[in-house]
Write an enzyme that holds these catalytic residues in place. Sequence first.
Site, PDB file in Angstrom:
ATOM      1  N   GLY A  79       0.822  -1.070  -0.203  1.00 46.45           N
ATOM      2  CA  GLY A  79      -0.125  -0.324  -0.010  1.00 46.45           C
ATOM      3  C   GLY A  79       0.609   1.347   0.058  1.00 46.45           C
ATOM      4  O   GLY A  79       0.544   2.349  -0.465  1.00 46.45           O
ATOM      5  N   ARG A  95       2.107  11.113  -8.927  1.00 41.43           N
ATOM      6  CA  ARG A  95       1.468  11.229  -7.646  1.00 41.43           C
ATOM      7  C   ARG A  95       2.262  10.831  -6.524  1.00 41.43           C
ATOM      8  O   ARG A  95       1.710  10.362  -5.156  1.00 41.43           O
ATOM      9  CB  ARG A  95       0.171  10.613  -7.641  1.00 41.43           C
ATOM     10  CG  ARG A  95      -0.821  11.495  -8.655  1.00 41.43           C
ATOM     11  CD  ARG A  95      -2.246  10.683  -8.662  1.00 41.43           C
ATOM     12  NE  ARG A  95      -2.954  11.527  -9.470  1.00 41.43           N
ATOM     13  CZ  ARG A  95      -4.014  12.074  -9.252  1.00 41.43           C
ATOM     14  NH1 ARG A  95      -4.540  12.142  -8.050  1.00 41.43           N
ATOM     15  NH2 ARG A  95      -4.976  12.883 -10.035  1.00 41.43           N
ATOM     16  N   ASP A 133      -1.297  -4.905  13.824  1.00 46.51           N
ATOM     17  CA  ASP A 133      -2.082  -4.492  15.080  1.00 46.51           C
ATOM     18  C   ASP A 133      -3.129  -5.757  15.402  1.00 46.51           C
ATOM     19  O   ASP A 133      -3.309  -6.571  14.493  1.00 46.51           O
ATOM     20  CB  ASP A 133      -2.811  -3.274  15.176  1.00 46.51           C
ATOM     21  CG  ASP A 133      -3.516  -3.103  13.645  1.00 46.51           C
ATOM     22  OD1 ASP A 133      -2.870  -2.546  12.733  1.00 46.51           O
ATOM     23  OD2 ASP A 133      -4.746  -3.480  13.629  1.00 46.51           O
ATOM     24  N   SER A 191       0.072  -4.693   5.678  1.00 48.57           N
ATOM     25  CA  SER A 191      -0.396  -5.064   6.930  1.00 48.57           C
ATOM     26  C   SER A 191      -1.639  -5.445   7.078  1.00 48.57           C
ATOM     27  O   SER A 191      -2.721  -4.993   6.231  1.00 48.57           O
ATOM     28  CB  SER A 191       0.170  -3.993   7.932  1.00 48.57           C
ATOM     29  OG  SER A 191      -0.524  -2.732   7.284  1.00 48.57           O
ATOM     30  N   ARG A 201      -0.341  -8.881  -3.286  1.00 47.24           N
ATOM     31  CA  ARG A 201      -0.221  -7.660  -2.420  1.00 47.24           C
ATOM     32  C   ARG A 201       0.741  -8.099  -1.178  1.00 47.24           C
ATOM     33  O   ARG A 201       0.362  -9.158  -0.745  1.00 47.24           O
ATOM     34  CB  ARG A 201      -1.714  -7.443  -2.052  1.00 47.24           C
ATOM     35  CG  ARG A 201      -1.775  -6.482  -0.655  1.00 47.24           C
ATOM     36  CD  ARG A 201      -3.038  -6.152  -0.453  1.00 47.24           C
ATOM     37  NE  ARG A 201      -3.436  -5.541   1.178  1.00 47.24           N
ATOM     38  CZ  ARG A 201      -2.678  -4.746   1.508  1.00 47.24           C
ATOM     39  NH1 ARG A 201      -1.982  -3.947   1.018  1.00 47.24           N
ATOM     40  NH2 ARG A 201      -2.906  -4.403   2.871  1.00 47.24           N
ATOM     41  N   ARG A 222       7.210   2.003   1.196  1.00 40.52           N
ATOM     42  CA  ARG A 222       7.561   0.533   1.519  1.00 40.52           C
ATOM     43  C   ARG A 222       7.869  -0.131   0.062  1.00 40.52           C
ATOM     44  O   ARG A 222       9.043  -1.146   0.186  1.00 40.52           O
ATOM     45  CB  ARG A 222       6.375  -0.390   2.074  1.00 40.52           C
ATOM     46  CG  ARG A 222       7.076  -1.664   2.775  1.00 40.52           C
ATOM     47  CD  ARG A 222       5.804  -2.123   3.647  1.00 40.52           C
ATOM     48  NE  ARG A 222       5.622  -1.385   4.940  1.00 40.52           N
ATOM     49  CZ  ARG A 222       4.423  -1.418   5.507  1.00 40.52           C
ATOM     50  NH1 ARG A 222       3.377  -2.234   5.189  1.00 40.52           N
ATOM     51  NH2 ARG A 222       4.220  -0.577   6.578  1.00 40.52           N
ATOM     52  N   ARG A 237       9.003  -3.397  12.781  1.00 42.26           N
ATOM     53  CA  ARG A 237       8.405  -3.369  11.712  1.00 42.26           C
ATOM     54  C   ARG A 237       8.930  -3.922  10.215  1.00 42.26           C
ATOM     55  O   ARG A 237       8.734  -4.787   9.516  1.00 42.26           O
ATOM     56  CB  ARG A 237       7.790  -2.151  11.186  1.00 42.26           C
ATOM     57  CG  ARG A 237       6.343  -1.787  12.089  1.00 42.26           C
ATOM     58  CD  ARG A 237       6.033  -0.396  11.576  1.00 42.26           C
ATOM     59  NE  ARG A 237       4.851  -0.313  12.557  1.00 42.26           N
ATOM     60  CZ  ARG A 237       3.350  -0.290  12.018  1.00 42.26           C
ATOM     61  NH1 ARG A 237       3.099  -0.387  10.683  1.00 42.26           N
ATOM     62  NH2 ARG A 237       2.540  -0.306  13.056  1.00 42.26           N
TER      63      ARG A 237
HETATM   64  N1  HPA Z   1      -7.975  -2.221   9.604  1.00 40.95           N
HETATM   65  C1  HPA Z   1      -7.726  -2.104   8.588  1.00 40.95           C
HETATM   66  N2  HPA Z   1      -6.795  -1.976   7.920  1.00 40.95           N
HETATM   67  C2  HPA Z   1      -5.756  -2.451   8.465  1.00 40.95           C
HETATM   68  C3  HPA Z   1      -5.999  -2.466   9.890  1.00 40.95           C
HETATM   69  C4  HPA Z   1      -6.778  -2.306  10.694  1.00 40.95           C
HETATM   70  O1  HPA Z   1      -7.275  -2.571  11.745  1.00 40.95           O
HETATM   71  N3  HPA Z   1      -4.657  -2.728  10.308  1.00 40.95           N
HETATM   72  C5  HPA Z   1      -3.934  -2.689   9.136  1.00 40.95           C
HETATM   73  N4  HPA Z   1      -4.513  -2.367   8.148  1.00 40.95           N
END
Ligand code: HPA
Length: 234
Positions: free
Chosen positions: A20, A43, A204, A90, A87, A24, A217
């Site tokens: 994304g 962009r 997370d 995270s 893809r 990265r 990370r």
């Molecule tokens: N929500 C949506 N997208 C994400 C999250 C999340 O908690 N963590 C990493 N990408």
Amino acid sequence: MTIHIGAKKGDIAPTVLMPGDPYRAKWAAETFLTDIKLVNEVRGMLGFTGTWNGHPVTIQGSGMGMPSLSIYANELIKDYDAQTLIRIGSCGGMQDRVGIRDVILAMTASTVSTPSRGIFKELQFAPCADYGLLAAAHSAAVDKGTTTHVGGIYSSDVFYDERPDLNEQMVRHGILGVEMEAAELYTLAARYGRRALAVLTVSDHLLTHEALPAADRERSFGDMVEIALAAAFA
Ligand code: HPA
């Protein structure tokens, strides 16, 4: 050149990794590829083409969310003839057994809506990964000793979610994690007969509220890139 990608036709490899975050993409290209060349900066959505173990690879940022990914994936497929799109990103963990730093290989991606929703009307299309890529990624992850989960994920339109009831149903139905892009990538790959997979690092956790410390990370995300590259050329 397309509206959103400045690369010349031959500058994009048949295999494209899509994080994304454009920075990265830069980090992954500098860390894992050789002979890299910047092929897109329209962009600020950086894209690089280089070589991995003798194979040409492009790493192109997708931006966050399905509308953004859809633009890049459509152009990569239709204008640059990308064949394999993986893809790397995270996600938030949604099951107790899924830990921070674990890798999730998304077999399916449930969603409320993607940019492709309009063409399906009453059909609830089930976006799924390419099985060959999925199986190869799994064996690469096992070889590396990375704790890996294979199953369904949820591609959400919102990061700041206001539907705890919906998340509860996802958890109840075994969804492993939440991110914001895979369902549209899988849908486009299905439409155009290309191979797609999402390899995700849990950054997370929605149940435990843990988060990956910034210092950790890079290493965790590195495992994910290596798994994706190994799967693409297995
Ligand atoms: N929500 C949506 N997208 C994400 C999250 C999340 O908690 N963590 C990493 N990408």
